[in-house]
Design a protein around this motif. Structure first.
Motif, PDB file in Angstrom:
ATOM      1  N   SER A  36      -3.411   8.800   3.339  1.00  0.00           N
ATOM      2  CA  SER A  36      -4.490   7.826   3.209  1.00  0.00           C
ATOM      3  C   SER A  36      -5.241   7.684   4.532  1.00  0.00           C
ATOM      4  N   GLY A  37      -6.554   7.826   4.470  1.00  0.00           N
ATOM      5  CA  GLY A  37      -7.371   7.669   5.672  1.00  0.00           C
ATOM      6  C   GLY A  37      -7.425   6.231   6.127  1.00  0.00           C
ATOM      7  N   ARG A  45      -4.734  12.458   9.028  1.00  0.00           N
ATOM      8  CA  ARG A  45      -4.499  12.492   7.577  1.00  0.00           C
ATOM      9  C   ARG A  45      -3.745  13.760   7.201  1.00  0.00           C
ATOM     10  N   LYS A  46      -4.144  14.870   7.806  1.00  0.00           N
ATOM     11  CA  LYS A  46      -3.499  16.145   7.497  1.00  0.00           C
ATOM     12  C   LYS A  46      -2.048  16.160   8.004  1.00  0.00           C
ATOM     13  N   VAL A  97       0.817  -1.218   0.000  1.00  0.00           N
ATOM     14  CA  VAL A  97       0.000   0.000   0.000  1.00  0.00           C
ATOM     15  C   VAL A  97       0.849   1.266   0.000  1.00  0.00           C
ATOM     16  N   LYS A  98       0.358   2.298  -0.711  1.00  0.00           N
ATOM     17  CA  LYS A  98       0.962   3.626  -0.623  1.00  0.00           C
ATOM     18  C   LYS A  98       0.329   4.338   0.563  1.00  0.00           C
ATOM     19  N   THR A  99       1.107   5.131   1.268  1.00  0.00           N
ATOM     20  CA  THR A  99       0.572   5.802   2.445  1.00  0.00           C
ATOM     21  C   THR A  99      -0.082   7.132   2.115  1.00  0.00           C
ATOM     22  N   SER A 100       0.056   7.592   0.881  1.00  0.00           N
ATOM     23  CA  SER A 100      -0.561   8.845   0.491  1.00  0.00           C
ATOM     24  C   SER A 100      -0.708   8.900  -1.024  1.00  0.00           C
ATOM     25  N   LEU A 129       0.205  13.953  22.925  1.00  0.00           N
ATOM     26  CA  LEU A 129       0.493  15.379  23.084  1.00  0.00           C
ATOM     27  C   LEU A 129      -0.757  16.243  22.996  1.00  0.00           C
ATOM     28  N   ARG A 130      -1.810  15.764  22.353  1.00  0.00           N
ATOM     29  CA  ARG A 130      -3.073  16.488  22.254  1.00  0.00           C
ATOM     30  C   ARG A 130      -4.138  15.650  22.952  1.00  0.00           C
ATOM     31  N   LYS A 131      -5.225  16.256  23.362  1.00  0.00           N
ATOM     32  CA  LYS A 131      -6.224  15.503  24.129  1.00  0.00           C
ATOM     33  C   LYS A 131      -6.954  14.477  23.271  1.00  0.00           C
ATOM     34  N   THR A 132      -7.667  14.939  22.234  1.00  0.00           N
ATOM     35  CA  THR A 132      -8.387  14.015  21.365  1.00  0.00           C
ATOM     36  C   THR A 132      -8.065  14.349  19.915  1.00  0.00           C
ATOM     37  N   VAL A 133      -7.907  13.313  19.105  1.00  0.00           N
ATOM     38  CA  VAL A 133      -7.548  13.485  17.699  1.00  0.00           C
ATOM     39  C   VAL A 133      -8.393  12.531  16.869  1.00  0.00           C
TER      40      VAL A 133
END
Length: 151
Positions: free
Chosen positions: A97-98, A77-78, A38-41, A67-71
């Motif tokens: 890729s999602g 993806r971004k 698979v390609k990752t993007s 490092l962040r609360k919820t993601v």
């Protein structure tokens, strides 16, 4: 170093490599069958050249959510996206890729590192996952101190 050590205190690259090695040694992370093709993007021409890239991505996702609360998957993806070379036209950012990020998050959920956040949506780190990540951060800092002492 007095007190507890968190993931914030460790260099990102060193921590991700150490946690990926820990996940591989543990052997509990479920890996999909398509990881070698698979390609990752959409912006990439080839699949990842490293055979352990899934562990590295899992470590990166775990650190990012720590490092962040919820993601959510859209934010991952971004983060993992890159610029697409469009030939003579200007380059543009393309999200990763999602499916890849979704499978990584689901695999981390299966081993108990992440959990679903019902209130905000997205995923958050569990208590046991946070303990694991802090322990890896502690050993990474200790290894760095030993290397500095050797020099």
């Amino acid at each position: 170093m007095p007190g507890g050590v968190s993931v914030r205190d460790v260099d990102a690259q060193k921590f991700i490599n150490a946690y990926a090695a820990f996940l591989k040694r543990q052997g509990k992370l479920p890996i999909p069958g398509w990881v070698d093709t698979v390609k990752t993007s959409h912006s990439n021409e080839l699949p990842p050249q490293s055979i352990d890239w899934f562990y590295t991505r899992a470590a990166s996702v775990a650190r990012h959510i720590y490092l962040r609360k919820t993601v959510g998957i859209g934010r991952l993806r971004k983060v993992h996206g890159s610029t697409k070379n469009r030939g003579s036209r200007p380059s543009h950012h393309v999200d990763a890729s999602g499916s890849v990020d979704r499978k990584v998050v689901q695999a981390l959920e299966k081993i108990g590192v992440l959990e679903l956040d019902e209130e905000k949506g997205g995923r958050r780190i569990t208590q046991s996952g946070q303990r694991d990540l802090d322990r890896i951060a502690q050993t990474t800092i200790e290894e760095d101190d030993e290397e500095e002492d050797d020099e």
